[in-house]
Design an enzyme around this catalytic site. Sequence first.
Site, PDB file in Angstrom:
ATOM      1  N   GLY A  98      38.373  77.346 -75.070  1.00 13.64           N
ATOM      2  CA  GLY A  98      39.054  78.262 -75.981  1.00 13.64           C
ATOM      3  C   GLY A  98      38.223  79.523 -76.105  1.00 13.64           C
ATOM      4  O   GLY A  98      36.995  79.495 -75.896  1.00 13.64           O
TER       5      GLY A  98
ATOM      6  N   LYS B 161      42.009  86.497 -90.186  1.00 11.95           N
ATOM      7  CA  LYS B 161      40.537  86.418 -90.134  1.00 11.95           C
ATOM      8  C   LYS B 161      39.896  87.737 -89.671  1.00 11.95           C
ATOM      9  O   LYS B 161      38.870  88.139 -90.208  1.00 11.95           O
ATOM     10  CB  LYS B 161      40.113  85.262 -89.229  1.00 11.95           C
ATOM     11  CG  LYS B 161      40.398  83.892 -89.854  1.00 11.95           C
ATOM     12  CD  LYS B 161      39.854  82.788 -88.989  1.00 11.95           C
ATOM     13  CE  LYS B 161      40.061  81.454 -89.657  1.00 11.95           C
ATOM     14  NZ  LYS B 161      39.442  80.354 -88.933  1.00 11.95           N
TER      15      LYS B 161
ATOM     16  N   LEU C  91      44.599  72.176 -96.422  1.00  5.68           N
ATOM     17  CA  LEU C  91      43.963  71.108 -97.201  1.00  5.68           C
ATOM     18  C   LEU C  91      43.021  71.690 -98.249  1.00  5.68           C
ATOM     19  O   LEU C  91      42.437  70.960 -99.043  1.00  5.68           O
ATOM     20  CB  LEU C  91      43.175  70.179 -96.269  1.00  5.68           C
ATOM     21  CG  LEU C  91      44.002  69.426 -95.224  1.00  5.68           C
ATOM     22  CD1 LEU C  91      43.089  68.731 -94.230  1.00  5.68           C
ATOM     23  CD2 LEU C  91      44.911  68.414 -95.908  1.00  5.68           C
TER      24      LEU C  91
ATOM     25  N   ARG D  53      42.033  79.411 -70.911  1.00  7.67           N
ATOM     26  CA  ARG D  53      43.247  79.576 -70.125  1.00  7.67           C
ATOM     27  C   ARG D  53      43.346  81.019 -69.608  1.00  7.67           C
ATOM     28  O   ARG D  53      43.617  81.258 -68.454  1.00  7.67           O
ATOM     29  CB  ARG D  53      44.429  79.225 -71.046  1.00  7.67           C
ATOM     30  CG  ARG D  53      45.762  79.193 -70.444  1.00  7.67           C
ATOM     31  CD  ARG D  53      46.766  78.741 -71.476  1.00  7.67           C
ATOM     32  NE  ARG D  53      46.832  79.635 -72.651  1.00  7.67           N
ATOM     33  CZ  ARG D  53      47.706  79.525 -73.619  1.00  7.67           C
ATOM     34  NH1 ARG D  53      48.594  78.548 -73.585  1.00  7.67           N
ATOM     35  NH2 ARG D  53      47.712  80.359 -74.627  1.00  7.67           N
TER      36      ARG D  53
ATOM     37  N   ASN E 247      36.115  84.169 -92.569  1.00 11.28           N
ATOM     38  CA  ASN E 247      37.059  83.235 -93.204  1.00 11.28           C
ATOM     39  C   ASN E 247      36.816  83.075 -94.701  1.00 11.28           C
ATOM     40  O   ASN E 247      37.486  82.260 -95.332  1.00 11.28           O
ATOM     41  CB  ASN E 247      37.002  81.865 -92.516  1.00 11.28           C
ATOM     42  CG  ASN E 247      35.740  81.098 -92.853  1.00 11.28           C
ATOM     43  OD1 ASN E 247      34.738  81.691 -93.234  1.00 11.28           O
ATOM     44  ND2 ASN E 247      35.791  79.787 -92.733  1.00 11.28           N
TER      45      ASN E 247
ATOM     46  N   GLY F 206      39.279  81.982 -78.729  1.00 11.28           N
ATOM     47  CA  GLY F 206      39.805  82.642 -79.923  1.00 11.28           C
ATOM     48  C   GLY F 206      38.732  82.741 -80.995  1.00 11.28           C
ATOM     49  O   GLY F 206      37.523  82.656 -80.712  1.00 11.28           O
TER      50      GLY F 206
HETATM   51  P1  NAP Z   1      43.125  81.524 -81.797  1.00 11.58           P
HETATM   52  O1  NAP Z   1      42.225  82.653 -82.135  1.00 11.58           O
HETATM   53  O2  NAP Z   1      44.592  81.725 -81.801  1.00 11.58           O
HETATM   54  O3  NAP Z   1      42.714  81.001 -80.327  1.00 11.58           O
HETATM   55  C1  NAP Z   1      43.405  79.966 -79.728  1.00 11.58           C
HETATM   56  C2  NAP Z   1      42.741  79.611 -78.404  1.00 11.58           C
HETATM   57  O4  NAP Z   1      43.415  78.462 -77.913  1.00 11.58           O
HETATM   58  C3  NAP Z   1      42.859  80.683 -77.345  1.00 11.58           C
HETATM   59  O5  NAP Z   1      41.697  80.663 -76.556  1.00 11.58           O
HETATM   60  C4  NAP Z   1      44.064  80.218 -76.536  1.00 11.58           C
HETATM   61  O6  NAP Z   1      44.024  80.577 -75.188  1.00 11.58           O
HETATM   62  C5  NAP Z   1      43.898  78.725 -76.599  1.00 11.58           C
HETATM   63  N1  NAP Z   1      45.165  78.014 -76.426  1.00 11.58           N
HETATM   64  C6  NAP Z   1      46.252  78.083 -77.232  1.00 11.58           C
HETATM   65  N2  NAP Z   1      47.217  77.260 -76.758  1.00 11.58           N
HETATM   66  C7  NAP Z   1      46.713  76.681 -75.647  1.00 11.58           C
HETATM   67  C8  NAP Z   1      47.238  75.749 -74.725  1.00 11.58           C
HETATM   68  N3  NAP Z   1      48.471  75.238 -74.852  1.00 11.58           N
HETATM   69  N4  NAP Z   1      46.453  75.364 -73.693  1.00 11.58           N
HETATM   70  C9  NAP Z   1      45.212  75.874 -73.544  1.00 11.58           C
HETATM   71  N5  NAP Z   1      44.663  76.765 -74.391  1.00 11.58           N
HETATM   72  C10 NAP Z   1      45.409  77.163 -75.427  1.00 11.58           C
HETATM   73  O7  NAP Z   1      42.847  80.270 -82.743  1.00 11.58           O
HETATM   74  P2  NAP Z   1      41.494  79.888 -83.525  1.00 11.58           P
HETATM   75  O8  NAP Z   1      41.456  80.549 -84.846  1.00 11.58           O
HETATM   76  O9  NAP Z   1      40.344  80.076 -82.619  1.00 11.58           O
HETATM   77  O10 NAP Z   1      41.738  78.338 -83.827  1.00 11.58           O
HETATM   78  C11 NAP Z   1      41.691  77.377 -82.767  1.00 11.58           C
HETATM   79  C12 NAP Z   1      41.860  75.990 -83.347  1.00 11.58           C
HETATM   80  O11 NAP Z   1      40.747  75.702 -84.192  1.00 11.58           O
HETATM   81  C13 NAP Z   1      43.067  75.868 -84.286  1.00 11.58           C
HETATM   82  O12 NAP Z   1      44.162  75.378 -83.581  1.00 11.58           O
HETATM   83  C14 NAP Z   1      42.636  74.881 -85.360  1.00 11.58           C
HETATM   84  O13 NAP Z   1      43.198  73.607 -85.124  1.00 11.58           O
HETATM   85  C15 NAP Z   1      41.145  74.800 -85.193  1.00 11.58           C
HETATM   86  N6  NAP Z   1      40.448  75.145 -86.450  1.00 11.58           N
HETATM   87  C16 NAP Z   1      39.741  74.162 -87.058  1.00 11.58           C
HETATM   88  C17 NAP Z   1      39.033  74.434 -88.198  1.00 11.58           C
HETATM   89  C18 NAP Z   1      38.270  73.331 -88.867  1.00 11.58           C
HETATM   90  O14 NAP Z   1      37.704  73.584 -89.923  1.00 11.58           O
HETATM   91  N7  NAP Z   1      38.224  72.142 -88.305  1.00 11.58           N
HETATM   92  C19 NAP Z   1      39.010  75.725 -88.747  1.00 11.58           C
HETATM   93  C20 NAP Z   1      39.742  76.713 -88.089  1.00 11.58           C
HETATM   94  C21 NAP Z   1      40.456  76.415 -86.942  1.00 11.58           C
HETATM   95  P3  NAP Z   1      44.534  82.004 -74.673  1.00 11.58           P
HETATM   96  O15 NAP Z   1      43.402  82.970 -74.895  1.00 11.58           O
HETATM   97  O16 NAP Z   1      44.821  81.767 -73.230  1.00 11.58           O
HETATM   98  O17 NAP Z   1      45.756  82.352 -75.467  1.00 11.58           O
END
Ligand code: NAP
Length: 548
Positions: A392, A315, A260, A416, A340, A394
């Site tokens: 989470g 990132k 976006l 998880r 970011n 990540g």
């Molecule tokens: P990331 O580094 O890939 O981390 C993903 C996390 O989600 C990990 O802890 C993973 O667990 C967990 N996970 C993934 N699938 C899962 C499932 N089915 N059930 C339970 N836990 C699960 O991703 P990230 O960069 O932190 O981003 C996370 C989310 O933040 C994104 O999906 C996005 O929608 C959101 N986000 C929002 C903004 C915003 O401005 N609003 C900005 C950036 C990101 P494991 O460690 O067990 O794999």
Amino acid sequence: MSLLCVSIFVDASGDVPLAIDRAVRAVADGARIIEWRLDALAEEPDGLTAIRRLLAESPAPCIATIRAEDEGGTWQGDEQTRISILEAIGTGDHPPAYIDLELRAWTRSANLRQKVRLAIDHASQVRDISTRLILSSHDFGGRPANLISRIADMAATDACTVGKVAYMARSLRDSLEMFDLVAERVKPMIGLCMGEYGLPTRILAPKFVGFLTFAAVDDGAATAPGQPTVRELAETYRFHDIGPRTRVYGVVGHPVGHSLGPTVHNRGFAEAGIDAVYIPMLVAPGWESFKATIGECIDHRRLDFGGCSVTLPHKEHLLRFGREVGAEIDPLAILARAANTLVVERDADGGVSGLRVLNTDSVAAVESLAAGLDPSVPPIEALRGRRVAIIGAGGVARAAAAGLLAHEAEVVIFNRTRTRSENVVRDLRDHGAISVGRTMDELACGCFHAFVNATPVGMTGGPAADESVLPDDLPLDDSMVVMDTVYTPRITPMLAIARDRGARIVDGTAMFVAQAEAQFEAWTGRTPAEDLFASVLASRPGVRPESS
Ligand code: NAP
């Protein structure tokens, strides 16, 4: 000035009225020239009559193209017939402004060269506006080895007014080379890279004074891979406002098509009267491709790259890049182990005077949650002493946790994969009260003031789009805040349940808006008008605001 050209395929003579309607709509949307793709129509028995009607009723100057199969068209007829049709339309009552022919065909056939020259001469003798020749070349497999000599051949051909090269980009770096080729042209030139890696060449044609860029009349009507629509170019990217001095920003990631960012930042530049554009910049996964591409973008003087948003999977790469090049690094990015935002500061001559690497996700998560808890006081007061469960471990969870600890909140990480949550706690424990949530049952202890989902669970198209990370029987009330970082859909299953149970909710667009506003400010030194980004997002289908 570069022209915005809509390219329209006309399959059959019965489609001519519809094609003209579409061209009229495209002109209303911002197109200045129409390319009529006549490959199929030219093969019809009465095709010439239909083509004449198209040319007569074209709502803007036009290019007539009968593209041969070996350069991505569908024309299967013989060359003699193609020459006759081009000759007939060039010498007819309504000659097109341009005829496009492949350089390969032009070089191969002396007969074609003679007939096209005749048509051009004839048109210029009898009419004010003469037909001109575009010589073109197309490669769908990648950059041709003889690219430079092809451009030289086009330039050396007297009859050729405009040279066109289009090839499938293999990386963003192909686009950077194309910018230089167009900028150093010796005669008007169209230089476009196809595919998602090539999108910058389509948007930035006016910056390098390319002769035109091609656009699709609407979604699904692209005549080449990676072609945006007229509306996207004219409205989202403000194509007609882009010029040689326009500064370039973008979103770097893989994928980037869903971002976006272009919608909000381009609107921000427009409202603030800043000569800048924000574009999608697809960069293949992996440190090496990130490092090479970002390094080249920074060093490319003509691009005037002012910085970028960086999203998955780059990132961590941005933070590493910042360290390697000696950039000034935001302490929150170091704590979050990810960044970011890249800011490229330039002096008056365009040279790089500074590089900054930030993590605006951290600030954004803090601001959004603090506003959900108590919008009447500063974030530090809203968060001090509050107990927050983050689900989470990540990049976003780390960023949120680091920011919350800096605001004296107490954080518990549930994930998880247990080792990942333990790693986050180990890295951040010197910065405040943080611990690992051992089982999801602990979420129901009644001791949390807020819950934050930092996983993709609940995201449209994600791994568990219909699910919630919170237990079904979690007791909630209006003293508690449930916040999602997922913003598509705006109200995720978790937020819908939490709202039904009486909790206050904060959706992911609040965080998205806050991190984008912080980026805009870092790049421009200006704050976007209040609520501008939120209202831009709200006007998009699928990202509708709802009060919590
Ligand atoms: P990331 O580094 O890939 O981390 C993903 C996390 O989600 C990990 O802890 C993973 O667990 C967990 N996970 C993934 N699938 C899962 C499932 N089915 N059930 C339970 N836990 C699960 O991703 P990230 O960069 O932190 O981003 C996370 C989310 O933040 C994104 O999906 C996005 O929608 C959101 N986000 C929002 C903004 C915003 O401005 N609003 C900005 C950036 C990101 P494991 O460690 O067990 O794999």
